[in-house]
Design a protein around this motif. Structure first.
Motif, PDB file in Angstrom:
ATOM      1  N   THR A 130       0.811  -1.222   0.000  1.00  8.80           N
ATOM      2  CA  THR A 130       0.000   0.000   0.000  1.00  8.80           C
ATOM      3  C   THR A 130       0.844   1.271   0.000  1.00  8.80           C
ATOM      4  O   THR A 130       0.323   2.357  -0.260  1.00  8.80           O
ATOM      5  N   PHE A 155       2.912   2.105  -2.205  1.00 10.17           N
ATOM      6  CA  PHE A 155       2.918   2.641  -3.565  1.00 10.17           C
ATOM      7  C   PHE A 155       1.709   3.547  -3.787  1.00 10.17           C
ATOM      8  O   PHE A 155       1.824   4.594  -4.427  1.00 10.17           O
ATOM      9  N   ASP A 156       0.566   3.153  -3.247  1.00 12.01           N
ATOM     10  CA  ASP A 156      -0.622   4.008  -3.354  1.00 12.01           C
ATOM     11  C   ASP A 156      -0.397   5.317  -2.619  1.00 12.01           C
ATOM     12  O   ASP A 156      -0.767   6.392  -3.099  1.00 12.01           O
ATOM     13  N   PHE A 201       2.186   7.649  -4.387  1.00 10.71           N
ATOM     14  CA  PHE A 201       1.592   8.187  -5.611  1.00 10.71           C
ATOM     15  C   PHE A 201       0.622   9.312  -5.267  1.00 10.71           C
ATOM     16  O   PHE A 201       0.590  10.355  -5.941  1.00 10.71           O
ATOM     17  N   GLU A 202      -0.174   9.108  -4.215  1.00  9.18           N
ATOM     18  CA  GLU A 202      -1.085  10.158  -3.746  1.00  9.18           C
ATOM     19  C   GLU A 202      -0.313  11.408  -3.330  1.00  9.18           C
ATOM     20  O   GLU A 202      -0.754  12.541  -3.572  1.00  9.18           O
ATOM     21  N   SER A 214       4.283   3.981 -10.267  1.00 11.12           N
ATOM     22  CA  SER A 214       2.944   4.042 -10.871  1.00 11.12           C
ATOM     23  C   SER A 214       2.424   2.649 -11.215  1.00 11.12           C
ATOM     24  O   SER A 214       1.241   2.341 -11.022  1.00 11.12           O
ATOM     25  N   LYS A 228       0.855   0.460  -8.177  1.00  6.54           N
ATOM     26  CA  LYS A 228      -0.318   0.890  -7.425  1.00  6.54           C
ATOM     27  C   LYS A 228      -1.392  -0.183  -7.417  1.00  6.54           C
ATOM     28  O   LYS A 228      -1.387  -1.085  -8.237  1.00  6.54           O
TER      29      LYS A 228
END
Length: 411
Positions: free
Chosen positions: A203, A205-206, A209-210, A397, A400
Motif C-alpha cells: 500500500t 505505492f498508493d 503516488f497520492e 505508478s 499501485k
C-alpha cells in the motif's frame, strides 16, 4: 514459551521505565501510556464498534493510511481508532483528523490486551507490515474479532519458519487474512499451512503516488533552490552526512537539502560543523525578510538543513537526485517517496530487506554505494543519465492498486 514471552514483556516494561529517566524518547513512551485506559474510556464508545488500526511507527502509518482513508471515504460514519507502539509515530500523528481516537498501544500483557479490547470493542483490527503481539492476537481470536495483516512481508529467516518457532507460528492462527507484498511471503505462509493469504502488493505505492498528486508547494524551499539543480538527502544519519561533504565540494553548482532522520539540537549542530556555511530551514524565512538582496541567499548558500519533521515527502518535488540515509546502519529509509517524484536514488549498502530498493537497482533507477568515491561515481552517473528518474516514477505508478484489493475484501 508463552510464559517466557510474558516475563520478557514485564522485564521490558521495567527496563523502559528505567531508561526513561535519562532518555527523552523512552520518556515519551512511558508518559504516553500513563492512565491510558482512562484516556480510551473517555474518548471511545465501544457500542460504535470502531475499526482499529495499529502501526508500529510513522512509516507503517503512512503505509496503512490509504486503507484507512479508503474505508472512511466508503463509510464516513465509521469510527476509527489508531494505536502506535513508538513515540516517533504517535507524536507526529496524534492529531490526525480522520481518527476518532489516537493512543499508544499498552504493552502486550494479557491483562492489557483484554482490557483494551473490552474498552474499544473493535469491529475489526488491521495491523500493518509486521506487528505481531501474541496477547492482543489471542484476545482478538477469543472474541472472534477479524484481524487482518496488510502489506505483510515475511522472510525465511523469521522465527515463524524455524523448527523452534512453534509458539510464534501459532500466534499467526489469530489472523483472519494476510495481504502480503510478494510471492515469497505467500509461499512461506503456505509452506507452514496458511491458505488465507493473497499477494495484494504494498500500500506504500498508493500512498506515495497520492503524495505526488497532492504535493504542496513550499515557497521558501523554492526560493532557496532558485534555478539550481538539487540533491535531496533524506533521513540521513551521521555516516551519510560525512559522505556528502566531498560531494558538495566537488559540485559547487548543485545545492543540497539535508533532511536528517534525527533533528535534535546536537545532531543539527554536528551537521553544521560538517557544513559551516549551511542555513537552517528555521532561519531561512528570517534571512529572506532581513536581506535586501534576496538573490544573494539563493546564489551564495549551497546547503540547507531541514531542522524539523514532516517536510521530507514534499521536498523531493524540488530534487533532481535523491540520497536516502540509513544504509550504513540498521537499513535504508523510505526510497519510494523520492522515486514517486521521479528522482533516481543513491543509498548505502544495507538495503537487502527492502524489495523496492532491489527492484530500483535492477531497473537502473538506484545505486548502492559503500563509500565517498562510489557516491561521487553514482552521482555523476545520474547527472549524465536524466532518464533514470522517469524509470523510477514509472516503477511506482505500475505498482499501485494494493489498497483497492484489500478494501474490496474487508469492507
Amino acid at each position: 514459551m508463552y510464559w517466557l514471552y510474558n516475563i520478557s514483556i514485564l522485564i521490558y516494561g521495567l527496563l523502559i521505565n528505567i531508561v526513561a529517566i535519562f532518555n527523552s524518547k523512552a520518556k515519551l513512551f512511558v508518559a504516553g501510556r500513563k492512565d491510558i485506559f482512562s484516556q480510551i474510556k473517555s474518548k471511545i464508545n465501544s457500542s460504535q464498534r470502531p475499526v482499529w488500526f495499529h502501526f508500529a511507527s510513522l512509516g507503517e502509518f503512512e503505509q496503512g493510511r490509504p486503507v484507512l482513508e479508503k474505508l472512511k471515504s466508503i463509510d464516513p460514519q465509521q469510527k476509527i481508532i489508531v494505536t502506535f507502539f513508538s513515540p516517533s509515530g504517535y507524536e507526529i500523528r496524534k492529531n490526525y483528523a480522520l481518527a476518532d481516537g489516537i493512543f499508544y498501544l499498552p504493552l502486550d500483557t494479557y491483562h492489557h490486551a483484554k482490557k483494551f479490547i473490552e474498552l474499544v470493542n473493535p469491529r475489526m483490527a488491521i495491523f500493518t507490515k509486521y506487528e505481531f503481539w501474541p496477547n492482543y492476537f489471542k484476545v482478538l481470536a477469543k472474541e472472534q474479532i477479524p484481524l487482518y495483516i496488510i502489506s505483510g512481508i515475511f522472510r525465511k529467516n523469521q522465527i515463524f519458519f524455524k523448527w523452534y518457532g512453534g509458539f510464534y507460528k501459532n500466534v499467526l492462527n489469530a489472523v483472519h487474512y494476510f495481504f502480503v507484498q510478494n510471492n515469497e511471503s505467500l509461499d512461506l505462509l503456505k509452506g507452514i499451512g496458511f491458505e488465507n493469504v493473497d499477494v495484494s502488493g504494498d500500500t506504500r505505492f498508493d500512498r506515495v503516488f497520492e503524495n505526488v498528486q497532492a504535493a504542496r508547494g513550499l515557497p521558501l524551499i523554492a526560493s532557496f533552490c532558485g534555478s539550481n539543480s538539487i540533491l535531496v538527502a533524506g533521513s540521513t544519519w551521521p555516516a551519510d552526512e560525512k559522505l556528502l561533504v566531498d560531494l558538495a565540494v566537488k559540485n559547487p553548482s548543485w545545492k543540497l537539502i539535508i533532511a536528517p532522520h534525527e533533528v535534535h539540537a546536537s545532531h543539527i549542530n554536528e551537521i553544521e560543523q560538517l557544513f559551516p556555511s549551511a542555513i537552517r530551514f528555521s532561519k531561512l524565512g528570517q534571512l529572506f525578510e532581513n536581506k535586501k538582496d534576496k538573490k544573494d541567499i539563493v546564489s551564495n548558500a549551497q546547503i540547507l538543513i531541514i531542522d524539523n519533521i514532516g517536510m521530507l515527502s514534499s521536498l523531493y518535488q524540488y530534487g533532481k537526485i535523491a540520497y536516502i540515509g540509513g544504509g550504513f546502519g540498521a537499513g535504508i529509509h523510505n526510497t519510494l517517496e523520492a522515486a514517486a517524484f521521479g528522482l533516481p536514488i543513491i543509498f548505502g549498502p544495507n538495503y537487502e530487506k527492502f524489495q523496492e530498493a532491489k527492484d530500483l537497482i535492477e531497473i537502473d533507477a538506484a545505486k548502492s554505494i559503500n563509500g565517498a568515491e562510489e557516491l561521487i561515481r553514482a552521482f555523476d552517473y545520474f547527472n549524465r543519465h536524466h532518464d533514470k528518474g522517469a524509470i523510477a516514477s514509472s516503477y511506482v505508478s505500475n505498482k499501485k492498486g494494493a489498497t483497492a484489493t484489500i478494501v474490496a475484501k474487508i469492507s
